[in-house]
Design a protein around this motif. Sequence first.
Motif, PDB file in Angstrom:
ATOM      1  N   ILE A  57      44.789  37.964  54.437  1.00 42.29           N
ATOM      2  CA  ILE A  57      44.788  39.430  54.425  1.00 42.29           C
ATOM      3  C   ILE A  57      46.106  39.938  53.847  1.00 42.29           C
ATOM      4  N   GLY A  58      46.042  40.927  52.990  1.00 44.17           N
ATOM      5  CA  GLY A  58      47.235  41.525  52.401  1.00 44.17           C
ATOM      6  C   GLY A  58      47.778  40.788  51.205  1.00 44.17           C
ATOM      7  N   GLU A  59      47.182  39.672  50.860  1.00 47.71           N
ATOM      8  CA  GLU A  59      47.672  38.888  49.731  1.00 47.71           C
ATOM      9  C   GLU A  59      47.150  39.478  48.424  1.00 47.71           C
ATOM     10  N   LYS A  60      48.021  39.510  47.413  1.00 52.25           N
ATOM     11  CA  LYS A  60      47.612  39.962  46.101  1.00 52.25           C
ATOM     12  C   LYS A  60      46.751  38.891  45.440  1.00 52.25           C
ATOM     13  N   VAL A  61      45.635  39.324  44.875  1.00 55.42           N
ATOM     14  CA  VAL A  61      44.677  38.393  44.284  1.00 55.42           C
ATOM     15  C   VAL A  61      44.692  38.559  42.763  1.00 55.42           C
ATOM     16  N   THR A  62      44.907  37.454  42.060  1.00 57.46           N
ATOM     17  CA  THR A  62      44.881  37.467  40.595  1.00 57.46           C
ATOM     18  C   THR A  62      43.697  36.644  40.111  1.00 57.46           C
ATOM     19  N   GLU A  63      43.489  36.671  38.801  1.00 61.89           N
ATOM     20  CA  GLU A  63      42.375  35.896  38.244  1.00 61.89           C
ATOM     21  C   GLU A  63      42.570  34.396  38.437  1.00 61.89           C
ATOM     22  N   ASN A  64      43.805  33.966  38.662  1.00 65.92           N
ATOM     23  CA  ASN A  64      44.058  32.547  38.931  1.00 65.92           C
ATOM     24  C   ASN A  64      43.559  32.127  40.312  1.00 65.92           C
ATOM     25  N   ASP A  65      43.313  33.105  41.185  1.00 62.86           N
ATOM     26  CA  ASP A  65      42.900  32.809  42.554  1.00 62.86           C
ATOM     27  C   ASP A  65      41.384  32.843  42.733  1.00 62.86           C
ATOM     28  N   VAL A  66      40.656  33.191  41.693  1.00 67.03           N
ATOM     29  CA  VAL A  66      39.211  33.365  41.818  1.00 67.03           C
ATOM     30  C   VAL A  66      38.504  32.647  40.677  1.00 67.03           C
ATOM     31  N   PHE A  67      37.190  32.556  40.807  1.00 67.96           N
ATOM     32  CA  PHE A  67      36.359  32.110  39.695  1.00 67.96           C
ATOM     33  C   PHE A  67      35.105  32.960  39.658  1.00 67.96           C
ATOM     34  N   PHE A  68      34.452  32.975  38.501  1.00 67.17           N
ATOM     35  CA  PHE A  68      33.265  33.814  38.299  1.00 67.17           C
ATOM     36  C   PHE A  68      32.045  32.918  38.205  1.00 67.17           C
ATOM     37  N   ALA A  69      31.014  33.247  38.988  1.00 58.37           N
ATOM     38  CA  ALA A  69      29.795  32.434  38.983  1.00 58.37           C
ATOM     39  C   ALA A  69      28.627  33.263  39.487  1.00 58.37           C
ATOM     40  N   MET A  70      27.429  32.873  39.098  1.00 58.78           N
ATOM     41  CA  MET A  70      26.233  33.475  39.668  1.00 58.78           C
ATOM     42  C   MET A  70      25.800  32.634  40.879  1.00 58.78           C
ATOM     43  N   PRO A  71      25.120  33.228  41.854  1.00 59.44           N
ATOM     44  CA  PRO A  71      24.552  34.585  41.829  1.00 59.44           C
ATOM     45  C   PRO A  71      25.541  35.647  42.269  1.00 59.44           C
ATOM     46  N   TYR A  72      25.317  36.855  41.770  1.00 57.95           N
ATOM     47  CA  TYR A  72      26.057  38.027  42.224  1.00 57.95           C
ATOM     48  C   TYR A  72      25.389  38.548  43.490  1.00 57.95           C
ATOM     49  N   GLN A  73      26.175  38.746  44.547  1.00 52.07           N
ATOM     50  CA  GLN A  73      25.619  39.147  45.837  1.00 52.07           C
ATOM     51  C   GLN A  73      25.939  40.601  46.146  1.00 52.07           C
ATOM     52  N   GLU A  74      25.093  41.220  46.924  1.00 48.42           N
ATOM     53  CA  GLU A  74      25.263  42.629  47.266  1.00 48.42           C
ATOM     54  C   GLU A  74      26.607  42.858  47.947  1.00 48.42           C
ATOM     55  N   GLY A  75      27.328  43.882  47.508  1.00 52.32           N
ATOM     56  CA  GLY A  75      28.623  44.215  48.082  1.00 52.32           C
ATOM     57  C   GLY A  75      29.778  43.447  47.472  1.00 52.32           C
ATOM     58  N   GLN A  76      29.501  42.510  46.607  1.00 55.34           N
ATOM     59  CA  GLN A  76      30.515  41.651  46.009  1.00 55.34           C
ATOM     60  C   GLN A  76      31.060  42.304  44.731  1.00 55.34           C
ATOM     61  N   LEU A  77      32.324  42.003  44.392  1.00 55.96           N
ATOM     62  CA  LEU A  77      32.833  42.413  43.094  1.00 55.96           C
ATOM     63  C   LEU A  77      32.173  41.570  42.012  1.00 55.96           C
ATOM     64  N   SER A  78      31.795  42.187  40.910  1.00 55.15           N
ATOM     65  CA  SER A  78      31.289  41.428  39.774  1.00 55.15           C
ATOM     66  C   SER A  78      32.465  41.043  38.882  1.00 55.15           C
ATOM     67  N   SER A  79      32.219  40.163  37.930  1.00 57.78           N
ATOM     68  CA  SER A  79      33.285  39.744  37.017  1.00 57.78           C
ATOM     69  C   SER A  79      33.867  40.935  36.267  1.00 57.78           C
ATOM     70  N   GLY A  80      33.037  41.921  35.988  1.00 58.45           N
ATOM     71  CA  GLY A  80      33.514  43.104  35.287  1.00 58.45           C
ATOM     72  C   GLY A  80      34.308  44.046  36.154  1.00 58.45           C
ATOM     73  N   ASP A  81      34.275  43.859  37.481  1.00 48.50           N
ATOM     74  CA  ASP A  81      35.009  44.730  38.408  1.00 48.50           C
ATOM     75  C   ASP A  81      36.385  44.182  38.767  1.00 48.50           C
ATOM     76  N   MET A  82      36.673  42.947  38.376  1.00 49.99           N
ATOM     77  CA  MET A  82      37.955  42.333  38.721  1.00 49.99           C
ATOM     78  C   MET A  82      39.087  43.096  38.054  1.00 49.99           C
ATOM     79  N   TYR A  83      40.213  43.307  38.792  1.00 51.30           N
ATOM     80  CA  TYR A  83      41.315  44.098  38.245  1.00 51.30           C
ATOM     81  C   TYR A  83      42.656  43.581  38.755  1.00 51.30           C
ATOM     82  N   ASP A  84      43.700  43.844  37.968  1.00 54.61           N
ATOM     83  CA  ASP A  84      45.061  43.514  38.389  1.00 54.61           C
ATOM     84  C   ASP A  84      45.464  44.417  39.544  1.00 54.61           C
ATOM     85  N   GLY A  85      46.178  43.855  40.495  1.00 52.50           N
ATOM     86  CA  GLY A  85      46.638  44.642  41.637  1.00 52.50           C
ATOM     87  C   GLY A  85      45.698  44.596  42.824  1.00 52.50           C
ATOM     88  N   LEU A  86      44.653  43.786  42.743  1.00 53.29           N
ATOM     89  CA  LEU A  86      43.726  43.651  43.868  1.00 53.29           C
ATOM     90  C   LEU A  86      44.456  43.039  45.064  1.00 53.29           C
TER      91      LEU A  86
END
Length: 496
Positions: A292-321
């Motif tokens: 909790i409270g940790e800054k999340v970058t693209e290095n901390d995540v990966f993009f894969a299907m399926p997209y689930q309800e309430g989840q961020l999509s790959s197009g919603d990822m942003y700096d400063g998350l």
Amino acid sequence: MSIFDNLIIFEMANSHQGSVEHGINIIKEMGKIAREYNVKAAVKLQYRDIDSFVHPDFKERTDINHIPRFMSTKLNFEQFCELVDAVKSEGMIAMSTPFDETGVQWCVEQGLDVIKIASCSSMDWPLLEATAATGKPLIISTGGKSIADIDKIYNFFTHRNCEFALLHCVAEYPAPLERLQLDFIDRMKKRYRNITIGYSGHEDPDDNIVSMLAAAKGARIHERHVGLPTETITLNAYSMNPSQADRWVKSIVTARDICGLKKENTKYISQAEIDSLNSLIRGVYAKRSIAIGEKVTENDVFFAMPYQEGQLSSGDMYDGLVATKEYSVNAPINEKKYTSDIKSARSVIHDAKGMLFEAGIALGNDFEVELSHHYGMKNFRQIGAIIINIVNREYCKKLIIVLPGQKHPRHLHKIKEETFQLLYGDLEVEINGSKSIMQPGDMKTVLRGQIHSFSSKTGAIFEEISTTHVKGDSYYQDKEISKLDLMERKSIIKEW
């Protein structure tokens, strides 16, 4: 809705052989088709006073085109009244093409809904004067007419405040496919923006591709010759029998459905389409454990299907998350989508550029864009305007873009006098409490000291011509706006 919109016209072939009984049989067949497909349909007759229409020295001539047919199919006023009653009893619109002034008078006396002008008569100025004087909706075919001719026709009826539509038409019978020039519908729509454009076809009666293409091009009126073959009556090469007319109407209805022509002039996105795409887009998943409270970058995540309800999509990822909860490895990232004034401004600019493109307005390279956000960017789509500053000398020129559903609040100027001219869309202007709806081309002048505001339902672009614009010369009725520093309610955009 205009009487012209989505209108299908059944034109009686060969003057229904001059037989009232045969004409009524055709009308009944067309009525069945109109009800089958639930379309707005009209049956069109042809009126001419043969006694005066054909020169007395030529009435018996058989070597002159059309005269023998006109003489053999002659009907009187009362017989045409029977046909008009039959059209109305079938629930269709009654209309006629008059070829002389007597025919125009018959249209009036019979209370016809629409008058049609044939291509051969579309520059018969005495006849056009007579039809314009009736005050009835008019449809004008333009077969064999140059763009200069059509301009004359357009201006003739516009100057007389007539309600009219124009039909693209190739006056060859039958018309070869290679000469149909359906692209000309596009040009007519652009050139005569406030006029319904349709298509009157004379191609092979079994060809329904042309009708679908015309609908896709934006033709809102479709017209064909129709008839009823019998043991003694054979249709000509460009007229449809009932089964051909049925398929023709079905093709138009299908094209309208495919093109979305029955819906509002916007893109409709169904839930089925959204669900289908959501099943293929990628969701954001944790590549590692995230606290909790940790800054999340693209290095901390990966993009894969399926997209689930309430989840961020790959197009919603942003700096400063920043994570608002703990995530384990491979867990879906469920965070609020990022919104900011910058993101909102970018969205607004894209919409404004799209409106300018659609309106065909070119800005050039020397201008400044100003977002006027009186209650902040989060409320901009409700209250505000996009101001494009072009010239500010002793005279000033601006383009104002009002988004759909947007309103600019009441204010006045003490130094500046301004005139608005609407270029595109719809605009309601209020001046000292008096409201008026503007149409493209309309102008309104706002004098110094007059309290004014404006709004649009579907979006608008208007030109403002004024005396020199002076900063701080806008005085708002709402005291909350007046308290704001000028830069608190304005953003200047340098990169368009």
